[in-house]
Write a protein that holds these residues in place. Structure first.
Motif, PDB file in Angstrom:
ATOM      1  N   THR A   1       0.841  -1.194   0.000  1.00  0.00           N
ATOM      2  CA  THR A   1       0.000   0.000   0.000  1.00  0.00           C
ATOM      3  C   THR A   1       0.874   1.240   0.000  1.00  0.00           C
ATOM      4  O   THR A   1       2.074   1.193   0.263  1.00  0.00           O
ATOM      5  N   SER A   2       0.279   2.363  -0.292  1.00  0.00           N
ATOM      6  CA  SER A   2       1.004   3.623  -0.360  1.00  0.00           C
ATOM      7  C   SER A   2       1.704   3.904   0.966  1.00  0.00           C
ATOM      8  O   SER A   2       1.088   3.870   2.027  1.00  0.00           O
ATOM      9  N   GLY A   3       2.999   4.157   0.901  1.00  0.00           N
ATOM     10  CA  GLY A   3       3.775   4.465   2.098  1.00  0.00           C
ATOM     11  C   GLY A   3       4.336   3.263   2.812  1.00  0.00           C
ATOM     12  O   GLY A   3       5.213   3.405   3.663  1.00  0.00           O
ATOM     13  N   CYS A   4       3.833   2.064   2.512  1.00  0.00           N
ATOM     14  CA  CYS A   4       4.320   0.850   3.171  1.00  0.00           C
ATOM     15  C   CYS A   4       5.704   0.513   2.618  1.00  0.00           C
ATOM     16  O   CYS A   4       5.841   0.187   1.441  1.00  0.00           O
ATOM     17  N   THR A   5       6.730   0.622   3.451  1.00  0.00           N
ATOM     18  CA  THR A   5       8.108   0.430   3.000  1.00  0.00           C
ATOM     19  C   THR A   5       8.846  -0.518   3.942  1.00  0.00           C
ATOM     20  O   THR A   5       9.300  -0.106   5.009  1.00  0.00           O
ATOM     21  N   PRO A   6       8.964  -1.792   3.586  1.00  0.00           N
ATOM     22  CA  PRO A   6       9.696  -2.749   4.418  1.00  0.00           C
ATOM     23  C   PRO A   6      11.137  -2.314   4.648  1.00  0.00           C
ATOM     24  O   PRO A   6      11.706  -1.536   3.882  1.00  0.00           O
ATOM     25  N   GLU A   7      11.710  -2.857   5.717  1.00  0.00           N
ATOM     26  CA  GLU A   7      13.061  -2.488   6.134  1.00  0.00           C
ATOM     27  C   GLU A   7      13.939  -3.724   6.171  1.00  0.00           C
ATOM     28  O   GLU A   7      13.589  -4.730   6.789  1.00  0.00           O
ATOM     29  N   ALA A   8      15.083  -3.660   5.492  1.00  0.00           N
ATOM     30  CA  ALA A   8      15.995  -4.799   5.445  1.00  0.00           C
ATOM     31  C   ALA A   8      16.527  -5.118   6.837  1.00  0.00           C
ATOM     32  O   ALA A   8      16.671  -4.228   7.674  1.00  0.00           O
ATOM     33  N   PRO A   9      16.841  -6.389   7.103  1.00  0.00           N
ATOM     34  CA  PRO A   9      17.326  -6.772   8.434  1.00  0.00           C
ATOM     35  C   PRO A   9      18.708  -6.207   8.713  1.00  0.00           C
ATOM     36  O   PRO A   9      19.485  -5.920   7.805  1.00  0.00           O
ATOM     37  N   SER A  10      19.013  -6.042   9.998  1.00  0.00           N
ATOM     38  CA  SER A  10      20.329  -5.571  10.420  1.00  0.00           C
ATOM     39  C   SER A  10      20.809  -6.410  11.584  1.00  0.00           C
ATOM     40  O   SER A  10      20.033  -7.122  12.215  1.00  0.00           O
ATOM     41  N   GLY A  11      22.107  -6.345  11.858  1.00  0.00           N
ATOM     42  CA  GLY A  11      22.663  -6.977  13.054  1.00  0.00           C
ATOM     43  C   GLY A  11      22.774  -8.480  13.025  1.00  0.00           C
ATOM     44  O   GLY A  11      22.766  -9.121  14.074  1.00  0.00           O
ATOM     45  N   THR A  12      22.909  -9.094  11.837  1.00  0.00           N
ATOM     46  CA  THR A  12      22.955 -10.552  11.766  1.00  0.00           C
ATOM     47  C   THR A  12      24.234 -11.105  12.391  1.00  0.00           C
ATOM     48  O   THR A  12      25.329 -10.622  12.115  1.00  0.00           O
ATOM     49  N   GLY A  13      24.074 -12.105  13.251  1.00  0.00           N
ATOM     50  CA  GLY A  13      25.203 -12.753  13.907  1.00  0.00           C
ATOM     51  C   GLY A  13      25.122 -14.257  13.770  1.00  0.00           C
ATOM     52  O   GLY A  13      24.259 -14.789  13.068  1.00  0.00           O
ATOM     53  N   SER A  14      26.009 -14.959  14.441  1.00  0.00           N
ATOM     54  CA  SER A  14      26.114 -16.404  14.292  1.00  0.00           C
ATOM     55  C   SER A  14      25.166 -17.137  15.228  1.00  0.00           C
ATOM     56  O   SER A  14      24.707 -16.605  16.238  1.00  0.00           O
ATOM     57  N   THR A  15      24.893 -18.392  14.883  1.00  0.00           N
ATOM     58  CA  THR A  15      24.057 -19.262  15.710  1.00  0.00           C
ATOM     59  C   THR A  15      24.894 -19.831  16.850  1.00  0.00           C
ATOM     60  O   THR A  15      26.029 -20.256  16.632  1.00  0.00           O
ATOM     61  N   PRO A  16      24.378 -19.857  18.080  1.00  0.00           N
ATOM     62  CA  PRO A  16      25.156 -20.389  19.204  1.00  0.00           C
ATOM     63  C   PRO A  16      25.550 -21.848  18.997  1.00  0.00           C
ATOM     64  O   PRO A  16      24.819 -22.628  18.379  1.00  0.00           O
ATOM     65  N   VAL A  17      26.715 -22.217  19.494  1.00  0.00           N
ATOM     66  CA  VAL A  17      27.179 -23.600  19.432  1.00  0.00           C
ATOM     67  C   VAL A  17      26.208 -24.496  20.199  1.00  0.00           C
ATOM     68  O   VAL A  17      25.716 -24.126  21.262  1.00  0.00           O
TER      69      VAL A  17
END
Length: 657
Positions: free
Chosen positions: A316-332
């Motif tokens: 819809t008008s104005g609806c603007t998704p945001e890319a993810p940030s802060g990706t890190g590793s999966t815990p052991v």
């Protein structure tokens, strides 16, 4: 809300193979479409191990999420036409193995091809003299790993890990990494090893069994070797079709790698995600000659882990998704998702646009209502609360409460709570955490607010509010990013669980006695801190005061949501892509301390996004041994602008009862 965590390293993480309903058909198909008789899911069955000694045994593995009937299937080698075989079972369960012995016998140097009853090629493997003694097996992952000669006893009917060499030989570390069938018919090979590999004598062939292998050098004269961590590309002389396969053979005729794709699955390309190691998926942009982008919208070939269904719709008008940030590793030590592998998008596109957030983003905490599990509460960062109900398979705002959600305020009716976590208390009221006041977003305001859901009007003000900001001076630096690392999730934990499990009250050093705290109600509240992944335990008193019971370590860098699950009798601390999309269950140990018990990932088909909300339905909703689990994407990004998940916030899967 999405933020770059200052202490977490960024890593490139891709989603597992997907299937979007109505967008791409899945399958390991032959050069021609499979006959109608071919069973659902046959494309996920792979040859996993084969021996040309003793009883000439073959092992098949089902890497898919549904059982596959192999009744009527056939096999051939390089000297006899397709013949029937007698498997150990007529059905291969998901993640299961079936074995059979070749009645015709397999030679020291030979080829094995598996066909469905309709004649579609399922998979094939070739080996040179004695390379299948004791066996040829996929190493580095059942159903998808590199083909190598095993060095120990065979493992028919079980995972191959124990039979694989301690290190995979350099030639076997070359993988088909990307392939396109949109006119250029280009193939990319990638060397994931640490040394250069000569490929001057290597060949390739497609799924048409009448075709002879073609040398890579004849298609690309300069493609004589691949450096470590390097790529080569060539244009296929066989002209890959819409439903086709590509099999790579080394100079001795041994199988190295393969990929199979469905109609349009290799347009613009089919690529491994992650680069060099993951399953194949359809990409949105070809990246031939460089690392794979892992930006795609559907499943390609080779052993899927599940399906992502639903979604789509126009922004819809104005609806603007945001890319993810802060990706890190999966815990052991993280385990795979214990529930179903399929996931469904369960909201309408851009469903959460508001007057304070026309972008539609920032859906965070989720909580099922234990008194009415057909209700799902959702907190939205810019001071909104939603009461959701199911309609035609989707979670939508309850029109009898508010078709657009209700705006929430701090005590006194002021401010704009940066609302993150939500839980339902023992009194049926809704408790929401806030990290800061969005009207003054450089200053932390770590609070828990209590709202009466029966209150009328479009705006809710707290019945009670508890302010813990002073306990977290590290967040008060004048930075809006630090102020945004406070209370992310909150969960109500009943006293009955704490006492039954022998929790030791940190304030007294003795067994917890709820009677010592007469104003706190029937349970305690656990707030998750994004800053360092700790849980903070509070008694929220009816006079507006609170009791602090100390801090619990989750073992993770951050916490985005918290819940108490009566089904597993565990507190569950959720972290988004910051910790590899994981959930840690917390128990009371023998010493009376709350400690991590187990950590598991999301289903593999889900995006690696800022999935900040997580809730599991009560066990009263169980059907056939499973119940619903729901996630929320704070950025409504999904797999990006070319995917049917773009603009959606809610995903539903299943969890065991």
């Amino acid at each position: 809300m999405p933020t770059s965590h200052p202490r977490v390293g960024v890593a490139s993480v891709c989603a597992a193979v997907l299937t979007f309903s109505g967008l791409v058909a899945t399958g390991l198909l032959a050069a021609q479409p499979a006959a109608a008789a071919d069973p659902v899911g046959y494309q996920n069955v792979r040859i996993n191990e084969v021996t040309s000694s003793n009883n000439d045994t073959v092992e098949l593995y089902n890497s898919g999420s549904t059982a596959v009937s192999i009744t009527g299937w056939k096999m051939s080698d390089d000297s006899f036409s397709p013949q029937s075989f007698s498997p150990s079972s007529s059905t291969i369960e998901p993640g299961g193995f079936v074995t059979f012995n070749s009645s015709k016998g397999l030679g020291g140097s030979d080829k094995l091809v598996i066909y469905t009853a309709g004649g579609a090629v399922v998979d094939r493997v070739e080996w040179a003299t004695d390379e299948a003694k004791p066996a040829m097996a996929r190493c580095g992952g059942d159903g998808t790993g590199a083909w190598v000669t095993t060095t120990t006893a065979t493992t028919f009917g079980a995972a191959n890990a124990s039979a694989c060499p301690s290190s995979i030989p350099s030639p076997s570390q070359v993988r088909i990494n990307e392939v396109t069938s949109d006119g250029s018919d280009t193939v990319e090979l990638y060397n994931s090893g640490t040394s250069t590999v000569s490929i001057g004598s290597w060949k390739y062939v497609d799924a048409d069994t009448s075709h002879s292998p073609v040398s890579v050098a004849s298609s690309s004269p300069s493609a004589t070797s691949i450096p470590a961590d390097g790529y080569i590309t060539f244009d296929s002389a066989l002209g890959p079709g819409d439903n086709d396969s590509l099999f790579l053979l080394d100079g001795n005729g041994n199988s190295v790698d393969s990929v199979t794709w469905a109609t349009d699955g290799a347009k613009p390309s089919d690529e491994r995600c992650t680069n060099g190691t993951g399953w194949f998926r359809t990409s949105t942009t070809a990246t031939l000659g460089s690392a794979n982008s892992c930006a795609g919208s559907g499943g390609g070939g080779g052993g899927q882990t599940g399906r992502l269904l639903g979604g789509g719709g126009s922004l819809t008008s104005g609806c603007t998704p945001e890319a993810p940030s802060g990706t890190g590793s999966t815990p052991v030590g993280t385990s795979a998702w214990p529930g179903g592998l399929d996931v469904t998008i369960t909201d309408n596109v851009c469903a959460f646009t508001t007057s304070t957030d026309p972008e539609g983003r920032d859906v965070s905490g989720l909580a099922f209502d234990p008194a009415n599990p057909s209700l799902l509460w959702a907190a939205k960062n810019k001071n909104w609360l939603y009461k959701l109900v199911k309609s035609n398979g989707k979670w939508v705002p309850d029109p009898s409460w508010s078709a657009t959600g209700k705006q929430i305020r701090f005590a006194g009716g002021s401010g704009q709570p940066d609302s993150e976590g939500v839980t339902v208390g023992g009194n049926g009221h809704i408790y929401v955490t806030s990290e800061r006041d969005n009207a003054n977003n450089t200053v932390p305001k770590d609070t828990i607010m209590e709202f009466d859901p029966a209150a009328t009007g479009p705006t809710l003000t707290p019945v009670h509010q508890w302010d813990m900001t002073s306990q977290f001076p590290q967040l008060d630096t004048g930075s809006k990013d630090d102020a945004n690392l406070g209370f992310e999730g909150v969960g109500y934990v009943p006293d009955s669980w704490l006492t039954a499990n022998g929790w030791v009250d940190p304030l007294t050093g003795a067994a917890y006695n709820p009677a010592n705290y007469p104003l706190h109600g029937s349970g305690l509240y656990v707030a998750g801190l994004e800053w360092d992944g700790t849980l903070h335990v509070y008694g929220l008193n009816s006079d507006g005061s609170f009791t602090t019971f100390g801090t619990v370590s989750t073992g993770k860098a951050s916490v985005m949501d918290v819940m108490f699950d009566a089904g597993t009798q565990r507190i569950v601390a959720t972290c988004d892509n910051t910790c590899g999309e994981t959930h840690t269950s917390m128990k009371v140990n023998a010493a009376g301390t709350i400690v991590p018990d187990a950590t598991y990932t999301n289903p593999g088909v889900m995006p690696i996004d800022n999935l900040e909300g997580f809730a599991m339905a009560p066990t009263s909703t169980c059907v056939n041994g499973t119940r619903e689990a729901v996630w929320s994407d704070d950025g409504i990004y999904g797999f990006g602008s070319a995917s049917s998940s773009y603009g959606h916030a809610l995903y539903s899967g299943t969890f065991p009862c």
